[in-house]
Motif scaffolding. Structure first.
Motif, PDB file in Angstrom:
ATOM      1  N   LEU A 202       4.844   3.803   2.571  1.00 36.19           N
ATOM      2  CA  LEU A 202       4.858   2.420   2.171  1.00 36.19           C
ATOM      3  C   LEU A 202       4.073   1.536   3.128  1.00 36.19           C
ATOM      4  CD1 LEU A 202       5.009   0.534  -0.164  1.00 36.19           C
ATOM      5  CD2 LEU A 202       7.419   0.115   0.721  1.00 36.19           C
ATOM      6  N   ASP A 203       3.066   1.111   3.043  1.00 39.50           N
ATOM      7  CA  ASP A 203       2.219   0.427   4.019  1.00 39.50           C
ATOM      8  C   ASP A 203       2.200   1.140   5.414  1.00 39.50           C
ATOM      9  OD1 ASP A 203       1.915  -1.846   2.451  1.00 39.50           O
ATOM     10  OD2 ASP A 203       3.879  -2.561   3.117  1.00 39.50           O
ATOM     11  N   GLY A 204       2.075   2.485   5.174  1.00 38.86           N
ATOM     12  CA  GLY A 204       1.804   3.355   6.610  1.00 38.86           C
ATOM     13  C   GLY A 204       3.044   3.939   6.966  1.00 38.86           C
ATOM     14  N   GLU A 205       4.210   3.418   6.532  1.00 38.50           N
ATOM     15  CA  GLU A 205       5.546   3.933   7.164  1.00 38.50           C
ATOM     16  C   GLU A 205       6.139   5.121   6.176  1.00 38.50           C
ATOM     17  OE1 GLU A 205       6.657   3.193  10.018  1.00 38.50           O
ATOM     18  OE2 GLU A 205       4.713   1.955  10.410  1.00 38.50           O
TER      19      GLU A 205
ATOM     20  N   ARG B 219       1.125  -0.958   0.159  1.00 38.87           N
ATOM     21  CA  ARG B 219       0.088  -0.012  -0.202  1.00 38.87           C
ATOM     22  C   ARG B 219       1.047   1.193   0.036  1.00 38.87           C
ATOM     23  NH1 ARG B 219      -1.836   2.531   4.482  1.00 38.87           N
ATOM     24  NH2 ARG B 219      -1.393   0.749   5.674  1.00 38.87           N
ATOM     25  N   GLY B 220       0.871   1.904  -0.988  1.00 39.01           N
ATOM     26  CA  GLY B 220       1.686   3.325  -1.179  1.00 39.01           C
ATOM     27  C   GLY B 220       0.493   4.647  -0.957  1.00 39.01           C
ATOM     28  N   ALA B 221       0.931   5.419  -0.158  1.00 42.84           N
ATOM     29  CA  ALA B 221       0.243   6.608  -0.031  1.00 42.84           C
ATOM     30  C   ALA B 221       1.042   7.854  -0.002  1.00 42.84           C
ATOM     31  CB  ALA B 221      -0.712   6.574   1.192  1.00 42.84           C
ATOM     32  N   GLN B 222       0.668   9.168  -0.059  1.00 41.45           N
ATOM     33  CA  GLN B 222       1.235  10.074   0.027  1.00 41.45           C
ATOM     34  C   GLN B 222       0.572  11.218   0.814  1.00 41.45           C
ATOM     35  OE1 GLN B 222       1.842  12.332  -3.653  1.00 41.45           O
ATOM     36  NE2 GLN B 222       1.132  10.770  -4.573  1.00 41.45           N
ATOM     37  N   LYS B 223       1.302  12.200   1.421  1.00 44.08           N
ATOM     38  CA  LYS B 223       0.783  13.572   2.142  1.00 44.08           C
ATOM     39  C   LYS B 223       1.468  14.606   1.625  1.00 44.08           C
ATOM     40  CE  LYS B 223       0.264  15.436   6.596  1.00 44.08           C
ATOM     41  NZ  LYS B 223       0.755  15.394   8.033  1.00 44.08           N
ATOM     42  N   ILE B 224       0.642  15.458   1.376  1.00 44.32           N
ATOM     43  CA  ILE B 224       1.326  16.870   0.609  1.00 44.32           C
ATOM     44  C   ILE B 224       1.470  17.829   1.986  1.00 44.32           C
ATOM     45  CG2 ILE B 224       0.971  18.870  -0.676  1.00 44.32           C
ATOM     46  CD1 ILE B 224      -0.907  16.965  -2.544  1.00 44.32           C
ATOM     47  N   VAL B 225       2.583  18.106   2.098  1.00 42.25           N
ATOM     48  CA  VAL B 225       3.040  18.672   3.375  1.00 42.25           C
ATOM     49  C   VAL B 225       2.772  20.376   3.400  1.00 42.25           C
ATOM     50  CG1 VAL B 225       4.846  19.291   5.379  1.00 42.25           C
ATOM     51  CG2 VAL B 225       4.543  16.851   4.128  1.00 42.25           C
TER      52      VAL B 225
END
Length: 180
Positions: free
Chosen positions: A73-76, A35-41
């Motif tokens: 990646l996987d929440g990390e 699971r890949g995710a991203q947060k725009i800071v």
């Protein structure tokens, strides 16, 4: 490639993705069951760092638009990515804001008339700055890789610079080069 191992291939990030709102990082991680995710800071206009100013052909201290993200990646947390654009391209567009861009930034650039045709990447190993160490949850003696990518259009004009910082442990970068 080991099961669940993500090997980052730059070519996946240089062409627009489908307009369904997906992004290349999530798709790359999902392709190996992760699971890949991203947060725009943050996003907006800032003074260009010295190396970025040179790459974008902007005067030292000149303004650029930057989008700062943390990739997961996987929440990390696994990567810090800052993407820089010339203000004449990005000012007043979704590239200057913190909202997710449907289809991704590369698609929006193409819709604005800026299509990358060539990319140059430099990779360096170094010790992290303290804020990078904290953001990536690194141990005190753990180095990082810094990948800097310059994207140019058909006229050789710089349209985007990405600076990615990632832990060196377990990283595999893949380059596919067409010859001839």
């Amino acid at each position: 490639m080991g099961e669940g191992e993500v090997i980052s291939a730059s070519t996946r990030y240089l062409a627009p993705t489908e307009a369904d709102g997906g992004d290349a990082w999530s798709a790359e991680a999902a392709s190996v069951g992760r699971r890949g995710a991203q947060k725009i800071v943050s996003a907006g206009e800032f003074s260009a760092p010295e190396g970025v100013a040179d790459l974008l052909a902007v005067e030292q201290g000149g303004q650029v638009v930057v989008r700062r993200r943390i990739m997961y990646l996987d929440g990390e947390p696994c990567e810090l990515t800052d993407t820089y654009y010339p203000v004449e391209i990005a000012r007043g567009t979704g590239l200057a804001g913190t909202a997710k861009i449907r289809g991704g930034a590369v698609r929006l650039l193409a819709e604005l008339g800026y299509v990358g045709t060539r990319a140059q990447e430099d990779v360096a190993a170094r010790m992290p700055f303290e804020n990078e160490r904290a953001s990536l949850s690194l141990k005190g003696d753990e180095p990082v890789l810094e990948l800097t990518r310059l994207t140019l259009d058909a006229d050789g004009r710089p349209i985007q610079v990405d600076v990615m910082v990632m832990p060196s442990r377990g990283q595999k970068l893949r380059y596919e080069i067409r010859i001839g």
